[in-house]
Design a protein around this motif. Structure first.
Motif, PDB file in Angstrom:
ATOM      1  N   ALA A   1     -49.249   5.147  -7.965  1.00 34.14           N
ATOM      2  CA  ALA A   1     -48.268   5.711  -6.724  1.00 34.14           C
ATOM      3  C   ALA A   1     -48.654   7.272  -7.210  1.00 34.14           C
ATOM      4  CB  ALA A   1     -46.718   5.552  -7.342  1.00 34.14           C
ATOM      5  N   SER A   2     -49.195   7.591  -9.004  1.00 34.14           N
ATOM      6  CA  SER A   2     -49.367   8.924  -8.516  1.00 34.14           C
ATOM      7  C   SER A   2     -50.429   9.278  -8.067  1.00 34.14           C
ATOM      8  CB  SER A   2     -49.719   9.261 -10.620  1.00 34.14           C
ATOM      9  OG  SER A   2     -47.423   9.524 -10.468  1.00 34.14           O
ATOM     10  N   ALA A   3     -51.349   8.371  -8.166  1.00 30.87           N
ATOM     11  CA  ALA A   3     -53.070   8.559  -7.501  1.00 30.87           C
ATOM     12  C   ALA A   3     -53.180   8.250  -5.953  1.00 30.87           C
ATOM     13  CB  ALA A   3     -54.017   7.552  -7.989  1.00 30.87           C
ATOM     14  N   ARG A   4     -52.034   7.810  -5.455  1.00 30.34           N
ATOM     15  CA  ARG A   4     -51.745   7.871  -3.846  1.00 30.34           C
ATOM     16  C   ARG A   4     -51.019   8.887  -3.446  1.00 30.34           C
ATOM     17  NH1 ARG A   4     -55.902   5.435  -3.578  1.00 30.34           N
ATOM     18  NH2 ARG A   4     -56.606   2.933  -3.574  1.00 30.34           N
ATOM     19  N   ALA A   5     -50.147   9.408  -3.990  1.00 34.69           N
ATOM     20  CA  ALA A   5     -49.214  10.517  -3.831  1.00 34.69           C
ATOM     21  C   ALA A   5     -50.402  12.073  -4.147  1.00 34.69           C
ATOM     22  CB  ALA A   5     -48.374  11.353  -4.735  1.00 34.69           C
TER      23      ALA A   5
ATOM     24  N   GLY B   1     -42.660   3.784  -6.540  1.00 37.29           N
ATOM     25  CA  GLY B   1     -43.588   2.414  -7.711  1.00 37.29           C
ATOM     26  C   GLY B   1     -42.332   1.847  -7.807  1.00 37.29           C
ATOM     27  N   ASP B   2     -42.916   1.127  -9.337  1.00 44.83           N
ATOM     28  CA  ASP B   2     -41.042   0.188  -9.569  1.00 44.83           C
ATOM     29  C   ASP B   2     -39.897   1.021 -10.135  1.00 44.83           C
ATOM     30  OD1 ASP B   2     -43.603  -0.841 -10.341  1.00 44.83           O
ATOM     31  OD2 ASP B   2     -43.616  -1.311 -12.229  1.00 44.83           O
ATOM     32  N   VAL B   3     -40.090   2.248 -10.353  1.00 47.67           N
ATOM     33  CA  VAL B   3     -37.878   3.008 -10.482  1.00 47.67           C
ATOM     34  C   VAL B   3     -37.723   2.933  -9.083  1.00 47.67           C
ATOM     35  CG1 VAL B   3     -38.825   3.625 -12.427  1.00 47.67           C
ATOM     36  CG2 VAL B   3     -39.749   5.072 -10.516  1.00 47.67           C
ATOM     37  N   ALA B   4     -38.496   2.796  -8.368  1.00 49.34           N
ATOM     38  CA  ALA B   4     -37.720   3.197  -6.761  1.00 49.34           C
ATOM     39  C   ALA B   4     -36.605   2.219  -6.012  1.00 49.34           C
ATOM     40  CB  ALA B   4     -39.037   3.969  -5.468  1.00 49.34           C
ATOM     41  N   SER B   5     -35.201   2.386  -5.903  1.00 49.60           N
ATOM     42  CA  SER B   5     -34.947   1.091  -5.252  1.00 49.60           C
ATOM     43  C   SER B   5     -34.637   1.834  -3.656  1.00 49.60           C
ATOM     44  CB  SER B   5     -33.856   1.411  -5.827  1.00 49.60           C
ATOM     45  OG  SER B   5     -33.036   0.161  -5.468  1.00 49.60           O
ATOM     46  N   ILE B   6     -34.943   1.086  -2.755  1.00 52.73           N
ATOM     47  CA  ILE B   6     -35.590   1.893  -1.405  1.00 52.73           C
ATOM     48  C   ILE B   6     -34.640   0.833  -0.806  1.00 52.73           C
ATOM     49  CG2 ILE B   6     -37.193   2.261   0.135  1.00 52.73           C
ATOM     50  CD1 ILE B   6     -39.195   2.132  -2.237  1.00 52.73           C
ATOM     51  N   PRO B   7     -33.823   1.438   0.320  1.00 56.23           N
ATOM     52  CA  PRO B   7     -32.761   1.160   1.314  1.00 56.23           C
ATOM     53  C   PRO B   7     -33.527   0.670   2.040  1.00 56.23           C
ATOM     54  CG  PRO B   7     -32.505   3.515   1.804  1.00 56.23           C
ATOM     55  CD  PRO B   7     -33.785   2.709   0.263  1.00 56.23           C
ATOM     56  N   SER B   8     -33.733  -1.169   2.622  1.00 53.85           N
ATOM     57  CA  SER B   8     -34.570  -2.087   3.552  1.00 53.85           C
ATOM     58  C   SER B   8     -33.766  -2.081   5.082  1.00 53.85           C
ATOM     59  CB  SER B   8     -34.443  -3.214   3.552  1.00 53.85           C
ATOM     60  OG  SER B   8     -35.353  -3.819   3.870  1.00 53.85           O
ATOM     61  N   PRO B   9     -34.406  -0.969   6.262  1.00 56.79           N
ATOM     62  CA  PRO B   9     -33.652  -1.285   7.192  1.00 56.79           C
ATOM     63  C   PRO B   9     -33.416  -2.864   7.753  1.00 56.79           C
ATOM     64  CG  PRO B   9     -35.516   0.639   7.161  1.00 56.79           C
ATOM     65  CD  PRO B   9     -36.178  -0.799   6.019  1.00 56.79           C
ATOM     66  N   HIS B  10     -34.616  -3.370   7.097  1.00 54.41           N
ATOM     67  CA  HIS B  10     -34.774  -5.209   7.713  1.00 54.41           C
ATOM     68  C   HIS B  10     -33.881  -6.125   7.594  1.00 54.41           C
ATOM     69  CE1 HIS B  10     -36.299  -8.640   9.687  1.00 54.41           C
ATOM     70  NE2 HIS B  10     -36.139  -9.525   8.549  1.00 54.41           N
TER      71      HIS B  10
ATOM     72  N   ALA C   1     -47.954  -3.512  -4.113  1.00 54.24           N
ATOM     73  CA  ALA C   1     -47.976  -2.603  -2.726  1.00 54.24           C
ATOM     74  C   ALA C   1     -46.990  -1.668  -2.157  1.00 54.24           C
ATOM     75  CB  ALA C   1     -47.849  -3.408  -2.152  1.00 54.24           C
ATOM     76  N   ALA C   2     -46.012  -1.631  -3.292  1.00 52.13           N
ATOM     77  CA  ALA C   2     -44.929  -0.654  -3.912  1.00 52.13           C
ATOM     78  C   ALA C   2     -45.461   0.460  -3.921  1.00 52.13           C
ATOM     79  CB  ALA C   2     -43.945  -1.554  -4.200  1.00 52.13           C
ATOM     80  N   ALA C   3     -45.792   0.454  -5.396  1.00 55.27           N
ATOM     81  CA  ALA C   3     -46.850   1.840  -5.987  1.00 55.27           C
ATOM     82  C   ALA C   3     -47.996   2.842  -4.824  1.00 55.27           C
ATOM     83  CB  ALA C   3     -46.971   1.393  -7.192  1.00 55.27           C
ATOM     84  N   ASN C   4     -48.203   1.291  -4.390  1.00 62.69           N
ATOM     85  CA  ASN C   4     -49.227   2.131  -3.467  1.00 62.69           C
ATOM     86  C   ASN C   4     -49.081   2.478  -1.876  1.00 62.69           C
ATOM     87  OD1 ASN C   4     -52.434   1.580  -2.002  1.00 62.69           O
ATOM     88  ND2 ASN C   4     -51.570   1.362  -1.006  1.00 62.69           N
ATOM     89  N   ASP C   5     -48.193   2.063  -1.538  1.00 63.68           N
ATOM     90  CA  ASP C   5     -47.165   2.698  -0.350  1.00 63.68           C
ATOM     91  C   ASP C   5     -46.446   4.007  -0.206  1.00 63.68           C
ATOM     92  OD1 ASP C   5     -49.029   0.386   0.886  1.00 63.68           O
ATOM     93  OD2 ASP C   5     -47.746  -0.607   1.381  1.00 63.68           O
TER      94      ASP C   5
ATOM     95  N   CYS D   1     -40.570  17.062  -7.281  1.00 61.63           N
ATOM     96  CA  CYS D   1     -41.582  16.006  -8.227  1.00 61.63           C
ATOM     97  C   CYS D   1     -41.398  15.328  -7.605  1.00 61.63           C
ATOM     98  CB  CYS D   1     -40.517  16.503  -9.172  1.00 61.63           C
ATOM     99  SG  CYS D   1     -40.540  15.516 -10.616  1.00 61.63           S
ATOM    100  N   LEU D   2     -42.427  14.375  -7.968  1.00 66.92           N
ATOM    101  CA  LEU D   2     -42.329  12.798  -8.049  1.00 66.92           C
ATOM    102  C   LEU D   2     -42.197  12.078  -9.261  1.00 66.92           C
ATOM    103  CD1 LEU D   2     -42.837  10.292  -5.986  1.00 66.92           C
ATOM    104  CD2 LEU D   2     -45.389  10.661  -6.646  1.00 66.92           C
ATOM    105  N   LEU D   3     -41.338  11.270  -9.492  1.00 72.73           N
ATOM    106  CA  LEU D   3     -40.898  10.588 -10.777  1.00 72.73           C
ATOM    107  C   LEU D   3     -41.909   9.064 -10.001  1.00 72.73           C
ATOM    108  CD1 LEU D   3     -36.686  11.228 -11.923  1.00 72.73           C
ATOM    109  CD2 LEU D   3     -39.399  12.147 -12.395  1.00 72.73           C
ATOM    110  N   ALA D   4     -43.234   8.693 -10.863  1.00 68.67           N
ATOM    111  CA  ALA D   4     -43.695   7.560 -10.755  1.00 68.67           C
ATOM    112  C   ALA D   4     -43.628   7.091 -12.129  1.00 68.67           C
ATOM    113  CB  ALA D   4     -44.989   7.221  -9.821  1.00 68.67           C
ATOM    114  N   THR D   5     -42.607   6.459 -12.910  1.00 67.18           N
ATOM    115  CA  THR D   5     -43.218   6.391 -14.310  1.00 67.18           C
ATOM    116  C   THR D   5     -42.968   4.497 -14.807  1.00 67.18           C
ATOM    117  OG1 THR D   5     -40.187   6.893 -14.004  1.00 67.18           O
ATOM    118  CG2 THR D   5     -41.565   8.388 -15.050  1.00 67.18           C
TER     119      THR D   5
END
Length: 412
Positions: A12-16, A285-294, A305-309, A103-107
């Motif tokens: 996630a950090s690399a892609r950011a 990445g692993d730490v992010a709890s993301i609301p899913s529209p679907h 993919a969660a880290a990459n995207d 700041c991005l937390l991609a821990t």
């Protein structure tokens, strides 16, 4: 202006970092990681890298000189221990402070420890970091060259099975100890879990189901076996523990950022832009709890993919984009001669009412669909390629799909 700081040494950090520069941001960017390496990705660690089938650079998504060429500072061996979101300050273990604009937390996450006696014995391994993979690869390859070696894998999830497949491919004697009725039941449900159980059994891996390790047995400070809850003992020269992972939310917690409850998967609560409860702190990445529209609920997944995207999406949001993250969860695995791709999300065992298979489970060439009320929630392609976009159309379409149409999916 203070730098944008990316905390974490993963994908996630690399892609950011890559996206910030690709989007034209020319301000200071700093990556901080507690590890000794530039940001890397983890899927090869349990597969080709572990088997010494690929060079070391396979784990690095960006070339070694990319950071210098693009003016991105990477601080390795730098562990962040404090975050003052109000004052925009990170504190490191050596007492140094670093101010930031965003700041991005991609821990990432950490292996869940196995809470039994004997885990401190020599020969006991977890697999999460590149250093972990280096250590495990050395002992597995040494055993393979000697033609000896017994591996016990405690845990029957993805990491456990991928390590088991790698060790067995190298000729080692492998036993997998799992608490479930079949490997991967919590993820795939019983219908598809048996496919992986059969795969490993056919390749000579011993599967012990519905049992727990209660003690790692040692002799002269070295592991020699695993004692199970029925008092039987498995001989082992190498023990690999893979009983899950927990998100590294410590920085978010000390900063007072909102977290998700365990019942919703835990992690750092973010909105659709991956912004946390503080407007200048993001998570991916692993730490992010993301609301899913679907799916209409927050989802946290620990996959590539969660880290990459997520890294890409968070970087754009830090530059002002406000599009919601709407990617469907995606992951893949390679074990022996089986390759699979999974798209979507379902609560295995209770979130679906049917599993429909197109193709041949016997040949392990199939697409499986998890369905509720006739609507496709998720799909898994096994040794059938270039189907992800078609599966995505069915999931996002939301229509009731006749069973017969799904059963003919691979023929169309």
């Amino acid at each position: 202006m203070e730098p944008i700081v990316l905390v974490g040494g993963g994908l996630a950090s690399a892609r950011a970092a890559e996206t910030l520069r690709a989007e034209g941001y020319d301000g200071d960017v700093v990556v901080v990681t507690g590890e000794a390496h530039q940001p890397y990705e983890r899927p090869p660690l349990s597969k080709d890298f572990l088997r010494a089938e690929s060079e070391r650079d396979v784990v690095f998504p960006l070339a070694e000189d990319w950071y210098d060429k693009h003016g991105v500072e990477v601080r390795t061996g730098t562990l962040a221990v404090g975050l003052d979101a109000a004052d925009h300050v990170l504190t490191f273990a050596d007492g140094v402070n670093l101010s930031y604009s965003r700041c991005l937390l991609a821990t990432g996450s950490s292996p869940r420890p196995l809470d039994v006696p004997g885990t401190d014995l020599s020969g006991v391994h977890y697999l999460r970091t590149l250093d972990d993979a280096d250590r495990l690869a050395r002992v597995i390859l040494d055993c393979s060259l000697e033609g000896t070696g017994r591996v016990a894998v405690v845990g029957d999830g993805w990491i456990g099975l991928e390590v088991a497949a790698s060790a067995r491919t190298l000729g080692l004697d492998v036993t997998v100890v799992g608490q479930n009725t079949a490997p991967l039941v919590p993820v795939l449900g019983p219908e598809m879990a048996e496919l992986f159980a059969d795969l490993h059994a056919e390749h000579g891996t011993r599967l012990i189901r519905e049992t727990s390790a209660v003690r790692l047995v040692g002799s002269e400070s070295r592991v020699v076996g695993v004692e199970l809850d029925d008092a039987t003992e498995i001989d082992a020269d190498i023990v690999v523990i893979g009983v899950g992972a927990t998100p590294n939310v410590g920085l978010a917690e000390v900063a007072g950022l909102d977290l998700r409850p365990a019942g919703q998967g835990g992690g750092i609560a973010v909105d659709g832009t991956l912004r946390t409860s503080h407007p200048d702190v993001f998570a991916a990445g692993d730490v992010a709890s993301i609301p899913s529209p679907h799916y209409g609920r927050p989802i946290r997944v620990e996959h590539w993919a969660a880290a990459n995207d997520g890294g890409v999406h968070a970087a754009r949001a830090m530059l002002g984009a406000n599009a919601p993250y709407d990617n469907l969860p995606f992951f893949f695995s390679d074990q022996y001669d089986l390759g699979m791709e999974y798209l979507g999300w379902v609560e295995a065992g209770k979130g679906y009412d049917d599993v429909v298979v197109a193709g041949s489970a016997r040949k392990r060439e199939l697409v499986a669909f998890w369905v509720r009320d006739g609507r496709v929630l998720a799909g898994m392609a096994v040794n059938v390629w270039d189907q992800v976009d078609r599966i995505k159309e069915l999931i996002l379409g939301g229509r009731e799909v006749p069973r017969e149409e799904l059963e003919k999916f691979t023929a169309s």
